[in-house]
Scaffold this motif. Sequence first.
Motif, short mmCIF file in Angstrom:
data_model
loop_
_atom_site.label_atom_id
_atom_site.label_comp_id
_atom_site.label_asym_id
_atom_site.label_seq_id
_atom_site.Cartn_x
_atom_site.Cartn_y
_atom_site.Cartn_z
N ASN A 109 -12.66 7.29 22.91
CA ASN A 109 -11.61 6.26 23.16
C ASN A 109 -10.24 6.69 22.70
N SER A 110 -9.95 8.07 22.62
CA SER A 110 -8.72 8.59 22.00
C SER A 110 -7.48 8.29 22.82
N THR A 111 -7.60 7.92 24.10
CA THR A 111 -6.42 7.60 24.90
C THR A 111 -5.95 6.16 24.68
N THR A 112 -6.78 5.32 24.06
CA THR A 112 -6.45 3.89 23.97
C THR A 112 -5.19 3.60 23.16
N PRO A 113 -5.02 4.15 21.94
CA PRO A 113 -3.81 3.80 21.18
C PRO A 113 -2.51 4.10 21.89
N PRO A 114 -2.29 5.33 22.42
CA PRO A 114 -1.00 5.56 23.08
C PRO A 114 -0.79 4.67 24.29
N ILE A 115 -1.87 4.40 25.06
CA ILE A 115 -1.71 3.54 26.22
C ILE A 115 -1.40 2.13 25.79
N GLY A 116 -2.14 1.64 24.79
CA GLY A 116 -1.90 0.28 24.30
C GLY A 116 -0.51 0.11 23.75
N ILE A 117 -0.06 1.08 22.99
CA ILE A 117 1.28 1.02 22.39
C ILE A 117 2.35 1.12 23.48
N ALA A 118 2.11 1.99 24.46
CA ALA A 118 3.07 2.12 25.54
C ALA A 118 3.22 0.81 26.30
N LYS A 119 2.11 0.12 26.52
CA LYS A 119 2.17 -1.16 27.23
C LYS A 119 2.88 -2.21 26.38
N ASN A 120 2.62 -2.19 25.06
CA ASN A 120 3.29 -3.15 24.17
C ASN A 120 4.81 -2.96 24.20
N HIS A 121 5.23 -1.72 24.41
CA HIS A 121 6.66 -1.44 24.44
C HIS A 121 7.22 -1.51 25.86
N GLN A 122 6.41 -2.08 26.74
CA GLN A 122 6.84 -2.34 28.11
C GLN A 122 7.31 -1.07 28.81
N TYR A 123 6.52 -0.01 28.70
CA TYR A 123 6.81 1.21 29.43
C TYR A 123 6.78 0.90 30.93
N ASP A 124 7.59 1.60 31.69
CA ASP A 124 7.51 1.41 33.13
C ASP A 124 6.28 2.17 33.66
N THR A 125 6.00 1.95 34.93
CA THR A 125 4.80 2.54 35.54
C THR A 125 4.82 4.05 35.45
N ASP A 126 5.96 4.65 35.70
CA ASP A 126 6.06 6.11 35.66
C ASP A 126 5.71 6.65 34.28
N GLY A 127 6.12 5.94 33.23
CA GLY A 127 5.81 6.37 31.87
C GLY A 127 4.32 6.35 31.60
N LEU A 128 3.65 5.28 32.04
CA LEU A 128 2.21 5.18 31.84
C LEU A 128 1.46 6.22 32.66
N ILE A 129 1.90 6.41 33.91
CA ILE A 129 1.26 7.40 34.77
C ILE A 129 1.35 8.79 34.15
N ASP A 130 2.49 9.09 33.55
CA ASP A 130 2.66 10.41 32.94
C ASP A 130 1.73 10.59 31.75
N ILE A 131 1.48 9.50 31.01
CA ILE A 131 0.54 9.57 29.89
C ILE A 131 -0.87 9.86 30.41
N PHE A 132 -1.27 9.14 31.46
CA PHE A 132 -2.60 9.38 32.05
C PHE A 132 -2.71 10.82 32.55
N ARG A 133 -1.65 11.31 33.20
CA ARG A 133 -1.68 12.68 33.72
C ARG A 133 -1.80 13.70 32.61
N GLN A 134 -0.99 13.52 31.57
CA GLN A 134 -1.02 14.47 30.46
C GLN A 134 -2.38 14.48 29.77
N TYR A 135 -2.95 13.28 29.59
CA TYR A 135 -4.25 13.24 28.94
C TYR A 135 -5.33 13.84 29.84
N GLY A 136 -5.20 13.61 31.16
CA GLY A 136 -6.12 14.25 32.10
C GLY A 136 -6.02 15.76 32.03
N ASP A 137 -4.78 16.27 31.94
CA ASP A 137 -4.58 17.72 31.83
C ASP A 137 -5.22 18.25 30.55
N HIS A 138 -5.07 17.50 29.46
CA HIS A 138 -5.65 17.91 28.18
C HIS A 138 -7.17 18.00 28.28
#
Length: 249
Positions: free
Chosen positions: A75-104
């Motif tokens: 569940n290591s992706t949950t904190p950054p995603i949750g925090i990003a959503k709390n800070h009202q990241y735009d869609t592009d910001g969240l997508i980039d997090i998913f992409r980077q974690y997928g790359d990792h």
Amino acid sequence: MRTILDSVGCSPHCSVLMDSVKDSHFMICRNDAIYCYTTDGLGPCYAIDGEKIMLQWFRSYLVIVAKESKQKSQNSTTPPIGIAKNHQYDTDGLIDIFRQYGDHLYSKGDHNGAIEQYIKTIGSLEPSYVIRKFLASHQIDNLTTYLQALHKEGVATADHTTLLLNCYTKLNQVDKLKEFIMTENRELDFDVEVAVNVYRQSSSEDDLLLAKKHNLHSWYLKIQLEDNHQFNAALDYLSKLTFTEAMIT
């Protein structure tokens, strides 16, 4: 009045206060997880294995310094995603997090985990970015999963349909292939003519069934005449069409 929020505590440098306009959390990390506290008590808990060395808050990012664990965290992706959503990241910001974690995960050889992250980018990230990775590594199973998701979201192109059908054929997943194109009572999410053409190249009898089902009369006649040389069957099929259908065909 002093309130004890946690009786266990944490190691030095392993706590931080996250303060935002929306809410605030006091966060501590231990080897098993990250624990969040509010003025009301214990809040969310995120399971992340590994020996933690430091926890810091940098701009909108929670930075975790830890020794890499031999066991993969689930569940290591949950904190950054949750925090990003709390800070009202735009869609592009969240997508980039998913992409980077997928790359990792991909770089670590966790292809199943990587494809789960890449699926979350559908609609924003160019599909070829993902497709090239899994074609190059011959990860046909995961590529098939991604292509299925593209079709489900309604963003698949004719090339994606062709590739998915070829994946089914290569994996010898005849049942899944038939389920994909023959299932009744569902909205079409693929190019029927592309599917017929792929079937035709594989010398499958199902190309006729698919063409007939979707009233692709010209395709049906072409297969019967050019591939099967069933001239009488073609004439019989043509005789059952309406005058308008026959003229158009």
